[in-house]
Design an enzyme around this catalytic site. Sequence first.
Site, PDB file in Angstrom:
ATOM      1  N   ARG A 130       0.814  -1.231   0.000  1.00 44.38           N
ATOM      2  CA  ARG A 130       0.000   0.000   0.000  1.00 44.38           C
ATOM      3  C   ARG A 130       0.838   1.268   0.000  1.00 44.38           C
ATOM      4  O   ARG A 130       0.391   2.326   0.422  1.00 44.38           O
ATOM      5  CB  ARG A 130      -0.973   0.037   1.172  1.00 44.38           C
ATOM      6  N   LYS A 152       3.504  11.278 -11.753  1.00 44.21           N
ATOM      7  CA  LYS A 152       2.636  10.434 -12.586  1.00 44.21           C
ATOM      8  C   LYS A 152       3.347   9.103 -12.796  1.00 44.21           C
ATOM      9  O   LYS A 152       4.471   9.064 -13.307  1.00 44.21           O
ATOM     10  CB  LYS A 152       2.389  11.087 -13.946  1.00 44.21           C
ATOM     11  N   GLU A 194      11.409  17.971 -25.196  1.00 41.23           N
ATOM     12  CA  GLU A 194      10.646  18.347 -23.994  1.00 41.23           C
ATOM     13  C   GLU A 194      11.251  19.600 -23.345  1.00 41.23           C
ATOM     14  O   GLU A 194      10.538  20.381 -22.723  1.00 41.23           O
ATOM     15  CB  GLU A 194      10.611  17.193 -22.984  1.00 41.23           C
TER      16      GLU A 194
HETATM   17  N1  LIG Z   1       5.413  10.049 -15.764  1.00 45.33           N
HETATM   18  C1  LIG Z   1       5.473  11.084 -16.571  1.00 45.33           C
HETATM   19  O1  LIG Z   1       5.140  12.219 -16.208  1.00 45.33           O
HETATM   20  C2  LIG Z   1       5.988  10.869 -17.966  1.00 45.33           C
HETATM   21  C3  LIG Z   1       6.291  11.978 -18.755  1.00 45.33           C
HETATM   22  C4  LIG Z   1       6.830  11.751 -20.023  1.00 45.33           C
HETATM   23  C5  LIG Z   1       7.056  10.456 -20.460  1.00 45.33           C
HETATM   24  N2  LIG Z   1       6.738   9.397 -19.660  1.00 45.33           N
HETATM   25  C6  LIG Z   1       7.003   8.020 -20.087  1.00 45.33           C
HETATM   26  O2  LIG Z   1       8.392   7.870 -20.230  1.00 45.33           O
HETATM   27  C7  LIG Z   1       8.659   6.824 -21.161  1.00 45.33           C
HETATM   28  C8  LIG Z   1       9.753   7.257 -22.098  1.00 45.33           C
HETATM   29  O3  LIG Z   1      10.903   7.540 -21.331  1.00 45.33           O
HETATM   30  P1  LIG Z   1      12.362   7.524 -21.983  1.00 45.33           P
HETATM   31  O4  LIG Z   1      12.352   8.314 -23.235  1.00 45.33           O
HETATM   32  O5  LIG Z   1      13.294   7.864 -20.921  1.00 45.33           O
HETATM   33  O6  LIG Z   1      12.489   6.016 -22.477  1.00 45.33           O
HETATM   34  P2  LIG Z   1      13.215   4.711 -21.864  1.00 45.33           P
HETATM   35  O7  LIG Z   1      13.065   4.631 -20.413  1.00 45.33           O
HETATM   36  O8  LIG Z   1      12.707   3.574 -22.677  1.00 45.33           O
HETATM   37  O9  LIG Z   1      14.737   4.967 -22.245  1.00 45.33           O
HETATM   38  C9  LIG Z   1      15.118   5.044 -23.603  1.00 45.33           C
HETATM   39  C10 LIG Z   1      16.247   4.075 -23.921  1.00 45.33           C
HETATM   40  O10 LIG Z   1      17.466   4.593 -23.404  1.00 45.33           O
HETATM   41  C11 LIG Z   1      18.148   3.618 -22.620  1.00 45.33           C
HETATM   42  N3  LIG Z   1      18.865   4.362 -21.585  1.00 45.33           N
HETATM   43  C12 LIG Z   1      18.346   5.000 -20.525  1.00 45.33           C
HETATM   44  N4  LIG Z   1      19.300   5.675 -19.868  1.00 45.33           N
HETATM   45  C13 LIG Z   1      20.463   5.457 -20.534  1.00 45.33           C
HETATM   46  C14 LIG Z   1      21.788   5.915 -20.346  1.00 45.33           C
HETATM   47  N5  LIG Z   1      22.109   6.779 -19.401  1.00 45.33           N
HETATM   48  N6  LIG Z   1      22.717   5.459 -21.214  1.00 45.33           N
HETATM   49  C15 LIG Z   1      22.390   4.621 -22.232  1.00 45.33           C
HETATM   50  N7  LIG Z   1      21.148   4.186 -22.470  1.00 45.33           N
HETATM   51  C16 LIG Z   1      20.184   4.608 -21.621  1.00 45.33           C
HETATM   52  C17 LIG Z   1      17.054   2.719 -22.109  1.00 45.33           C
HETATM   53  O11 LIG Z   1      17.555   1.450 -21.802  1.00 45.33           O
HETATM   54  C18 LIG Z   1      16.099   2.697 -23.289  1.00 45.33           C
HETATM   55  O12 LIG Z   1      16.522   1.735 -24.230  1.00 45.33           O
HETATM   56  C19 LIG Z   1       7.350   6.538 -21.845  1.00 45.33           C
HETATM   57  O13 LIG Z   1       6.841   5.324 -21.383  1.00 45.33           O
HETATM   58  C20 LIG Z   1       6.446   7.684 -21.433  1.00 45.33           C
HETATM   59  O14 LIG Z   1       5.094   7.300 -21.347  1.00 45.33           O
HETATM   60  C21 LIG Z   1       6.219   9.595 -18.423  1.00 45.33           C
HETATM   61 ZN   LIG Z   2       6.209  14.037 -23.307  1.00 50.11          ZN
END
Ligand SMILES: NC(=O)c1ccc[n+]([C@@H]2O[C@H](COP(=O)([O-])OP(=O)(O)OC[C@H]3O[C@@H](n4cnc5c(N)ncnc54)[C@H](O)[C@@H]3O)[C@@H](O)[C@H]2O)c1
Ligand SMILES: [Zn+2]
Length: 377
Positions: A130, A152, A194
């Site tokens: 929880r 989020k 972003e």
């Molecule tokens: N919660 C929120 O407010 C919010 C806001 C925007 C996006 N999101 C979510 O975030 C996700 C996308 O996040 P993302 O773009 O970080 O994608 P991700 O977490 O898939 O990372 C992208 C790729 O980069 C690799 N990676 C990460 N850090 C690394 C590093 N330092 N060195 C080498 N490789 C690395 C990962 O293994 C992955 O293959 C989506 O699911 C989206 O819905 C959430």
């Molecule tokens: Zn976004």
Amino acid sequence: MTAPLRPGDPTIVNVALGDRAYDIVIGRGQLAGLGARAAALKPGAKAAVVSDATVARLHIGAAEAALKAGGLSTGHIVIPAGEGSKSFACFESVCESLIDMRVERGDLVVALGGGVVGDLAGFAAAVVRRGLDYVQVPTTLLAQVDSSVGGKTAINSRHGKNLVGAFYQPILVVADTAVLDTLPPRQFRAGYAEVVKYGLLGDAGFFAWLEANVKDVLAGGAAREHAIATSCRMKAAIVARDERETGDRALLNLGHTFGHALEAAAGFSDRLLHGEAVALGMALAAEFSARLGVLAPDKVARAIRHLAGAGLPVSLGEVAGGVPDGDRLMDLMAQDKKVKRGKLTFILLRDIGDAYIAPDIDPAPLRAFLVEKLNAR
Ligand SMILES: NC(=O)c1ccc[n+]([C@@H]2O[C@H](COP(=O)([O-])OP(=O)(O)OC[C@H]3O[C@@H](n4cnc5c(N)ncnc54)[C@H](O)[C@@H]3O)[C@@H](O)[C@H]2O)c1
Ligand SMILES: [Zn+2]
């Protein structure tokens, strides 16, 4: 605006949410201080580090060493890299692993990774026993400026993205900008979309600063920290005003209604990364704002010039594998959460640095606009 930081100086941005307030610690090398900061909040805790296979290979050793140096015991859970891990199956496995590890209410979940790890581990933390406290250690630019801040958390349903989740704030965010050195350039650029979003939606001065410093930000110079800190400050302020997105927080969706439709059309694949879809979505939002007569054409050109100059896609013709027709794109946008009584809610631009929520966009002119853009490819 503050001057760019000297390496080694962390910037601390507070997310002012009363008894759930927390700090975002930003700076090169800040991962080393993770354990001390976490221990100050949770003395004697066990830290369960959740990461993906790629990030674990590169950074989990340093993260666990830092936690141990702070006096915390550690264990880890490694999931496959990629959006596919935001699934019920992976969520179940992370929850069961946390329980296997005997993580208790006094312990800590540490999300080490991009938005995928942050969203998934944050959601697991929200529900296991929880609610367990968790720390975000974002390792992508997108996660450092966006997903790790604001609470989020979510996984995907077969009906769509982020449909099962919770608002659940971390107790600390540690954004070590040095971990971005290992991030593939394409992922870095996608996260940069972003960053541009914050300038476009609410800070013309920051947008102008980005125009002057984009090379340095992309190259990883001192400007990178400044860009991340400024983005976090803006997100923190918006979240503090409107944690549950009943008003202002929707401004953060600039470019996202078009963007999500395009991402869905590309099957959430490498054809179009989230940030790339957002860049294209912001270009379309700017053009559509001009079409409605609220944004001057030279401002549209300025926004698009900056995004394109950073190597981001700004027109539908740039999507690898193509995009579907206008009706399909309209369907995908209507599936977005922001539809009320047949009208679409859009975030539009009045100026660079001045976005507003338009809750009453008619589908017909929007469809005509999209068809025109599709024909112009
Ligand atoms: N919660 C929120 O407010 C919010 C806001 C925007 C996006 N999101 C979510 O975030 C996700 C996308 O996040 P993302 O773009 O970080 O994608 P991700 O977490 O898939 O990372 C992208 C790729 O980069 C690799 N990676 C990460 N850090 C690394 C590093 N330092 N060195 C080498 N490789 C690395 C990962 O293994 C992955 O293959 C989506 O699911 C989206 O819905 C959430
Ligand atoms: Zn976004």
